[in-house]
Design a protein around this motif. Structure first.
Motif, PDB file in Angstrom:
ATOM      1  N   GLN A 116       0.807  -1.153  -0.123  1.00 50.59           N
ATOM      2  CA  GLN A 116      -0.129  -0.041  -0.086  1.00 50.59           C
ATOM      3  C   GLN A 116       0.785   1.388   0.067  1.00 50.59           C
ATOM      4  N   LEU A 117       0.666   2.020  -0.971  1.00 54.94           N
ATOM      5  CA  LEU A 117       1.535   3.184  -0.867  1.00 54.94           C
ATOM      6  C   LEU A 117       0.538   4.527  -1.084  1.00 54.94           C
ATOM      7  N   SER A 118       1.014   5.368   0.157  1.00 51.25           N
ATOM      8  CA  SER A 118       0.391   6.707   0.278  1.00 51.25           C
ATOM      9  C   SER A 118       0.782   7.747  -0.812  1.00 51.25           C
ATOM     10  N   VAL A 119      -0.022   8.707  -1.439  1.00 52.47           N
ATOM     11  CA  VAL A 119       0.431   9.819  -1.996  1.00 52.47           C
ATOM     12  C   VAL A 119       1.273  10.483  -1.218  1.00 52.47           C
ATOM     13  N   LYS A 120       2.487  11.073  -1.790  1.00 53.37           N
ATOM     14  CA  LYS A 120       3.371  11.823  -0.927  1.00 53.37           C
ATOM     15  C   LYS A 120       3.047  13.433  -1.076  1.00 53.37           C
ATOM     16  N   LYS A 121       2.706  14.061   0.211  1.00 55.33           N
ATOM     17  CA  LYS A 121       2.562  15.482  -0.047  1.00 55.33           C
ATOM     18  C   LYS A 121       3.456  15.975   1.247  1.00 55.33           C
ATOM     19  N   ALA A 122       3.030  17.377   1.532  1.00 56.18           N
ATOM     20  CA  ALA A 122       3.840  17.965   2.878  1.00 56.18           C
ATOM     21  C   ALA A 122       3.386  17.131   4.182  1.00 56.18           C
ATOM     22  N   GLU A 123       2.117  16.823   4.217  1.00 53.04           N
ATOM     23  CA  GLU A 123       1.950  15.955   5.334  1.00 53.04           C
ATOM     24  C   GLU A 123       2.741  15.049   5.825  1.00 53.04           C
ATOM     25  N   THR A 124       3.271  14.259   4.583  1.00 51.83           N
ATOM     26  CA  THR A 124       4.110  13.074   5.075  1.00 51.83           C
ATOM     27  C   THR A 124       5.106  13.009   5.872  1.00 51.83           C
ATOM     28  N   GLN A 125       5.378  14.378   6.398  1.00 55.03           N
ATOM     29  CA  GLN A 125       6.806  14.204   7.279  1.00 55.03           C
ATOM     30  C   GLN A 125       6.082  13.825   8.456  1.00 55.03           C
ATOM     31  N   TYR A 126       4.905  13.684   8.881  1.00 50.55           N
ATOM     32  CA  TYR A 126       4.382  13.392  10.085  1.00 50.55           C
ATOM     33  C   TYR A 126       3.872  11.868  10.000  1.00 50.55           C
ATOM     34  N   ASP A 127       3.859  11.173  11.062  1.00 45.79           N
ATOM     35  CA  ASP A 127       3.831   9.663  10.923  1.00 45.79           C
ATOM     36  C   ASP A 127       2.541   9.145  10.939  1.00 45.79           C
ATOM     37  N   LEU A 128       1.265  10.166  11.146  1.00 41.99           N
ATOM     38  CA  LEU A 128      -0.040   9.490  10.969  1.00 41.99           C
ATOM     39  C   LEU A 128      -0.690  10.194   9.517  1.00 41.99           C
ATOM     40  N   ALA A 129       0.305  10.359   8.597  1.00 37.48           N
ATOM     41  CA  ALA A 129      -0.360  10.912   7.445  1.00 37.48           C
ATOM     42  C   ALA A 129      -1.073  10.019   6.755  1.00 37.48           C
ATOM     43  N   ALA A 130      -0.653   8.817   6.887  1.00 40.44           N
ATOM     44  CA  ALA A 130      -1.430   7.797   5.982  1.00 40.44           C
ATOM     45  C   ALA A 130      -2.831   7.624   6.471  1.00 40.44           C
ATOM     46  N   THR A 131      -3.217   8.142   7.523  1.00 40.16           N
ATOM     47  CA  THR A 131      -4.619   7.970   8.047  1.00 40.16           C
ATOM     48  C   THR A 131      -5.534   8.868   7.501  1.00 40.16           C
ATOM     49  N   THR A 132      -4.835   9.881   6.461  1.00 43.63           N
ATOM     50  CA  THR A 132      -5.631  10.768   5.867  1.00 43.63           C
ATOM     51  C   THR A 132      -5.349  11.037   4.385  1.00 43.63           C
ATOM     52  N   ILE A 220      10.219   5.401   3.186  1.00 47.82           N
ATOM     53  CA  ILE A 220      10.781   5.262   1.819  1.00 47.82           C
ATOM     54  C   ILE A 220      10.028   5.834   0.723  1.00 47.82           C
ATOM     55  N   THR A 221      10.618   6.542   0.067  1.00 50.75           N
ATOM     56  CA  THR A 221       9.820   7.098  -1.141  1.00 50.75           C
ATOM     57  C   THR A 221       9.991   6.274  -2.215  1.00 50.75           C
ATOM     58  N   VAL A 222       8.705   6.372  -3.059  1.00 52.32           N
ATOM     59  CA  VAL A 222       8.618   5.612  -4.301  1.00 52.32           C
ATOM     60  C   VAL A 222       8.264   6.330  -5.126  1.00 52.32           C
ATOM     61  N   ASN A 223       9.184   6.562  -6.411  1.00 54.60           N
ATOM     62  CA  ASN A 223       8.886   7.497  -7.562  1.00 54.60           C
ATOM     63  C   ASN A 223       7.990   6.842  -8.575  1.00 54.60           C
ATOM     64  N   SER A 224       7.333   7.759  -9.132  1.00 59.03           N
ATOM     65  CA  SER A 224       6.653   7.228 -10.415  1.00 59.03           C
ATOM     66  C   SER A 224       6.424   8.369 -11.225  1.00 59.03           C
ATOM     67  N   ASP A 225       7.440   8.626 -12.187  1.00 57.71           N
ATOM     68  CA  ASP A 225       7.537   9.512 -13.269  1.00 57.71           C
ATOM     69  C   ASP A 225       7.662  10.765 -12.269  1.00 57.71           C
ATOM     70  N   LYS A 226       6.725  11.706 -12.538  1.00 53.56           N
ATOM     71  CA  LYS A 226       6.807  13.299 -11.739  1.00 53.56           C
ATOM     72  C   LYS A 226       6.069  12.896 -10.314  1.00 53.56           C
ATOM     73  N   GLN A 227       5.339  11.675 -10.223  1.00 51.60           N
ATOM     74  CA  GLN A 227       4.544  11.745  -8.945  1.00 51.60           C
ATOM     75  C   GLN A 227       5.413  10.973  -8.029  1.00 51.60           C
ATOM     76  N   ALA A 228       5.356  11.137  -6.781  1.00 49.12           N
ATOM     77  CA  ALA A 228       5.852  10.574  -5.680  1.00 49.12           C
ATOM     78  C   ALA A 228       4.751   9.978  -4.658  1.00 49.12           C
ATOM     79  N   PHE A 229       5.145   8.665  -4.145  1.00 54.67           N
ATOM     80  CA  PHE A 229       4.438   7.878  -3.076  1.00 54.67           C
ATOM     81  C   PHE A 229       5.373   7.606  -2.023  1.00 54.67           C
ATOM     82  N   LEU A 230       4.895   7.085  -0.729  1.00 54.03           N
ATOM     83  CA  LEU A 230       5.674   6.359   0.142  1.00 54.03           C
ATOM     84  C   LEU A 230       5.101   5.238   0.691  1.00 54.03           C
ATOM     85  N   MET A 231       6.033   4.438   1.171  1.00 53.16           N
ATOM     86  CA  MET A 231       5.596   3.149   1.947  1.00 53.16           C
ATOM     87  C   MET A 231       5.971   3.480   3.405  1.00 53.16           C
ATOM     88  N   MET A 232       4.998   3.491   4.292  1.00 55.92           N
ATOM     89  CA  MET A 232       4.983   3.895   5.698  1.00 55.92           C
ATOM     90  C   MET A 232       5.244   2.782   6.468  1.00 55.92           C
TER      91      MET A 232
END
Length: 232
Positions: A116-132, A220-232
């Motif tokens: 499961q990969l969350s879309v990476k945004k500014a909020e992803t610096q925080y550990d509960l980002a994946a809940t939203t 971990i950041t997972v890159n997809s072309d110009k888009q970024a996701f993360l595995m938390m």
């Protein structure tokens, strides 16, 4: 090391469970599931492909609802409500005795091949980002699913994975249709079109505690072309 092996080797390092949630199984018999309140049940049919935590003696303790086929997802969420994990109603259920052995875009060597990969945004610096934050997943019937909110587990929309390729560092999916929320490249295959999506491991970064901003664990950041996701 292949991308999916890196993903799950890293997961294994940070878990105390001997039997991980990413093993894939094909049910030899129907499996009765319930939600956290245990007052509603549903039966997954024999032959359903699932991921879940087993008890070490061949019984499933729970299953991940987001990795079920779209058909089974609809049944589970309609009856049990919005639960990420559904729980086995019967302890001795033999649900983890038959590994799923087909190598597909969903599973390879009886292990779920995409986290499961969350879309990476500014909020992803925080550990509960994946809940939203929105997230993507791959289902047992080889659909790439997009979930518009981290706390809503039924797929919002999805597209069939027509084919896939793996190298030592990337996974590439070719979708039947474009998928809103995910950046794809339209390519011609014969007389038809498919929509290519590449994933490649990126940098590791340290997140912060959502309550006081202290340094926390690592994502971990997972890159997809110009888009970024993360595995938390």
């Amino acid at each position: 090391m292949h991308l999916h092996k890196i993903f799950y080797a890293l997961v294994a390092i940070h878990t105390v469970q001997s039997y991980n949630m990413y093993q894939t199984y094909k049910l030899k018999s129907p499996l009765k599931l319930t939600n956290g309140f245990r007052h509603k049940t549903i039966i997954l049919p024999k032959g359903s492909v699932v991921t879940g935590l087993n008890d070490g003696t061949g019984n499933l303790q729970n299953i991940d609802s987001t990795t079920l086929s779209i058909k089974n997802q609809k049944k589970v969420f309609k009856k049990l409500g919005n639960w990420h994990l559904s729980f086995a109603m019967i302890k001795n259920n033999d649900g983890a005795t038959q590994p799923y052995t087909r190598n597909t875009s969903f599973s390879i060597n009886s292990l779920a091949s995409f986290p499961q990969l969350s879309v990476k945004k500014a909020e992803t610096q925080y550990d509960l980002a994946a809940t939203t934050l929105p997230f993507i997943s791959v289902t047992a019937d080889n659909q790439l699913a997009y979930h518009s909110h981290g706390g809503i587990y039924q797929a919002t929309r999805y597209a069939k994975i027509k084919k896939f390729k793996r190298t030592h560092s990337t996974i590439t999916y070719y979708l039947s249709d474009p998928l809103k929320g995910v950046t794809t490249k339209r390519i011609k295959v014969g007389k038809a079109y498919q929509y290519r999506l590449n994933f490649k491991l990126g940098h590791v970064f340290q997140n912060r505690d959502s309550y006081n901003g202290d340094a926390g664990g690592y994502d971990i950041t997972v890159n997809s072309d110009k888009q970024a996701f993360l595995m938390m």
